[in-house]
Design an enzyme around this catalytic site. Structure first.
Site, PDB file in Angstrom:
ATOM      1  CD  GLU A 154      -3.066   0.885   0.802  1.00  0.00           C
ATOM      2  OE1 GLU A 154      -2.765   0.110  -0.497  1.00  0.00           O
ATOM      3  OE2 GLU A 154      -3.665   2.197   0.673  1.00  0.00           O
ATOM      4  CB  THR A 200     -10.466   8.065 -11.639  1.00  0.00           C
ATOM      5  OG1 THR A 200      -9.790   7.251 -10.841  1.00  0.00           O
ATOM      6  CG2 THR A 200     -12.177   7.865 -10.308  1.00  0.00           C
TER       7      THR A 200
END
Ligand code: NAG
Ligand code: NAG
Length: 541
Positions: free
Chosen positions: A401, A533
Site C-alpha cells: 500500500e 478513474t
C-alpha cells in the site's frame, strides 16, 4: 534534513527535466500521432505466443467468474463480498456496488448471462432511498460511471451482443441504465448547493442538510466532471455538467495560490466549501489528490474544444512533477527507474509513495500519446519501472500500500533490503486488490506494444491469484512483505471487478469487439473512449 532532501530532489528533477527537454526537441520533428518510442526506450525483445495470450485472457475471465459466483452466492445484493466470513458488506451506500462496478467488465468479456442478470438488477435500484452515508466521489466514480459506461457500451459497439433473442426487453434494460443515471444524479445534486458550489463530500440522502462549513479535497471535487458532463451530453440536460464544472473552477484557478498552489499546477489537498479557499499546501499524486490530475488530461481527451483549459492545467502539473517531485533512489542512479514523492508545507519533498499513486505512469503515457510529446511518455515508462519494482522485489510479488526510498529513514530491519532494491516497506504493507500498477502496465503496453508489460501484468495476476484467491472469491491481504501475503483480510472490493480484472483482460484480449472498436486501445488522435478513474470506459464526445 528536509532541506537536504529537497535540494537533492530538485537537482534530480532538473537533470530529468533537462533530459526530457532534449528528448522533446528531438521529438518535435516527428510526425504527430506516431511516436517511435523505441528510439528512446528500447524494446525488451520479449514476444508472447498467441496461444499464451489467449490462455491468459481465459484465465482472467475465469477469475471474474470465480469472484462473481462467490459474490452472488454470499453477498448479493450488498455492495461487496467478504469472502472469508461468507457474507456481504455495504461500504458503498448499499445499492449493490459490485454489480454496477462489475457490469462493464462482464460486457467486455462477453458474458451475456451475467450481463443480463446485472442489467435486470440495476433497472430496479431505488436511488432515492439510502440509509447509509453517501460519498459523492465514490458514488460518482463507481455507480454513475459504471452505469453511464455500460450504457455507452451497450448502446454502441455491444448493442448486438446483448439484444439477442429478447431484443426489445433488453433494449429497455439498456435504456434503464441512462434513466437510472439521471435518477441517481437527481438524488445527489442538492449536495452542490453550498455557498461556493463546491459539493459536500459526505452526506445522508434524506437529511438534505447543507453544511457549508465543511471541507472537501481536490480529488473529491475534481473527479466528478467526466461523469456529470457525460450525463449532460447524453441527456441534453446541461444542469449536471454545470454543477461539476462550476466546482472544478476552484481548482483551475486557485483562490489563494500562496497556500493552495505550492508549485505551478500542483495543489494543496483540502479546501473550504464556504469560499473555495485552500487550507493546506500538502499533496501529490496519491490519495485525495490523484484523480484530480488524472481527469485534467482525460477531459481534454473527452472533448478538446471545451476542455483546453484542463489540458493546460495538466501540463503545468506534469511539468512541475517532473521538475520538483521526481526522485531516483540513491543506489538506482543510472537505471531507468523513477519515483514521485509527496510534498508538505509546499516545500519539502518526502521520498515516499503509494500504490494509489502508481497510476501516474499510465497517466503520463496517456498524456504523452495525446500530445505526441515524448518527454511525458518516457517519464511515464520510468515511473512504471519504479512501481513494478515494488511488486518484483516484494516476497509475495505484490506491491504494498505504501513504500519509501529515503536513505535517512530506512527501518533498521530493512537496511539490506534497501541496499539491494532501493526502496523499503513502510507502515502500510497490505494489498487491497488495487489496480494502479496493472493499470499503468496496460497503458505502457498500449503505447509500446512491448510484451514485457504483458509479462509483468501476468506475473502480478499469478501472484494475486495464488495469494488472494479464496474458495469463494478474492480477498485483500495484510502483509505483502511475507511470501504468503499474511492474513486474509476478508474484503473483495468492487473495484476488483471494475479495474483489476478489466485492465488485465484488455491487456490479453486482442480479439473481441473492443479491439475492433478500439476501446481503450489507441489513446491519441484516434481515441474513441476514455476510462474514468474506476476504469469504466466512457465514449468520448
Ligand atoms: C439551494 O439553497 C437555497 C437556500 O440556501 C434554496 O433556496 C434553494 O432552493 C436550494 N436549491 C436546491 C436545488 O436545493
Ligand atoms: C489460479 O488459482 C486457481 C486455484 O488455485 C488455479 O486452479 C489456477 O490454475 C490459477 N490460475 C493461474 C493462472 O495461476
Amino acid at each position: 534534513m528536509y532541506g537536504l532532501r529537497r535540494s537533492r530532489a530538485l537537482l534530480l528533477g532538473l537533470v530529468l527535466f533537462a533530459i526530457g527537454s532534449v528528448m522533446y526537441l528531438k521529438s518535435e520533428n516527428l510526425t504527430a500521432g506516431t511516436v517511435p518510442i523505441h528510439q528512446h526506450f528500447p524494446h525488451s525483445g520479449i514476444r508472447l505466443e498467441h496461444d499464451a495470450v489467449r490462455y491468459r485472457a481465459e484465465a482472467i475471465r475465469e477469475a471474474y467468474m470465480h469472484s462473481w459466483n462467490g459474490y452472488m452466492k454470499y453477498a448479493f445484493p450488498k455492495d461487496e463480498l467478504l469472502p472469508m466470513s461468507k457474507r456481504g458488506g455495504n461500504s458503498m451506500s448499499g445499492w449493490g456496488a459490485s454489480v454496477i462496478d462489475g457490469i462493464g467488465t462482464a460486457v467486455l468479456m462477453e458474458l451475456p448471462e451475467v450481463v443480463e442478470q446485472q442489467l435486470r438488477f440495476i433497472a430496479d435500484i431505488d436511488y432515492t432511498q439510502c440509509e447509509h452515508q453517501i460519498s459523492l466521489f465514490e458514488t460518482t466514480i463507481r455507480y454513475l460511471g459504471g452505469m453511464i459506461s455500460a450504457y455507452d457500451l451497450l448502446s454502441g459497439p455491444y448493442a448486438r451482443f446483448i439484444q439477442g433473442a429478447k431484443g426489445q426487453k433488453n433494449y429497455e434494460l439498456v435504456q434503464a441504465l441512462l434513466k437510472q443515471s439521471v435518477s441517481l444524479a437527481d438524488a445527489l445534486k442538492w449536495s452542490f448547493n453550498t455557498t461556493s458550489g463546491i459539493p459536500m463530500p459526505f452526506f445522508m440522502l434524506h437529511e438534505k442538510r447543507i453544511k457549508s462549513e465543511d471541507i472537501n479535497n481536490i480529488a473529491g471535487v475534481g473527479t466528478l466532471v467526466l461523469e456529470w458532463t457525460r450525463l449532460s451530453d447524453l441527456t441534453g440536460d446541461t444542469q449536471y455538467a454545470n454543477l461539476a464544472q462550476r466546482a472544478q473552477e476552484y481548482l483551475l484557478k486557485v483562490e489563494n495560490p500562496e497556500i493552495g498552489e505550492p508549485f505551478p499546477g500542483l495543489l494543496g489537498t483540502n479546501l473550504r466549501l464556504n469560499d473555495g479557499n485552500f487550507l493546506d499546501s500538502f499533496g501529490g499524486w496519491g490519495a485525495m489528490g490523484d484523480s484530480y490530475y488524472e481527469y485534467l488530461i482525460k477531459m481534454y481527451a473527452y472533448d478538446p474544444q471545451r476542455f483546453r483549459r484542463y489540458l493546460n492545467r495538466w501540463i503545468q502539473a506534469a511539468d512541475s512533477t517532473m521538475t520538483y517531485l521526481a526522485s531516483v533512489p540513491a543506489n538506482l542512479r543510472g537505471s531507468n527507474i523513477v519515483f514521485v514523492g509527496e510534498y508538505s508545507n509546499g516545500r519539502s519533498i518526502a521520498m515516499r509513495g503509494s500504490h494509489l499513486a502508481c497510476f501516474i505512469g499510465g497517466n503520463f503515457l496517456l498524456g504523452g500519446q495525446i500530445l505526441s510529446d515524448m518527454k511525458y511518455s518516457i517519464f511515464g515508462l520510468q515511473l512504471v519501472e519504479g512501481c513494478r519494482m515494488t511488486y518484483a522485489n516484494s516476497p509475495s510479488k505484490i506491491g504494498p500500500e505504501r513504500f519509501g526510498w529515503d536513505p535517512n529513514l530506512v527501518p533498521s530491519n530493512q537496511k539490506k533490503f534497501f541496499e539491494k532494491h532501493g526502496w523499503y516497506f513502510t507502515g502500510e504493507i497490505d494489498y487491497r486488490l488495487r489496480p494502479e500498477v496493472i493499470e499503468s502496465y496496460y497503458h505502457a503496453y498500449v503505447v509500446t506494444k512491448d510484451d514485457i508489460y504483458r509479462q509483468w501484468a501476468w506475473e502480478a495476476f499469478v501472484a494475486i491469484n495464488s495469494t488472494c484467491r479464496t474458495e469463494n472469491g478474492f480477498t485483500s491481504v495484510s502483509d505483502v512483505s511475507r511470501e504468503d501475503g499474511g492474513r486474509k483480510d476478508d474484503k473483495q472490493e468492487s473495484f476488483w471487478f471494475a479495474e483489476v480484472l478489466k485492465y488485465l483482460f484488455l491487456i490479453f484480449n486482442e480479439h473481441g469487439i473492443q479491439a475492433a472498436d478500439k476501446i481503450g486501445f489507441v489513446p491519441g488522435k484516434n481515441q474513441k473512449w476514455v476510462f474514468n478513474t474506476e476504469a469504466h470506459p466512457i465514449r468520448i464526445y
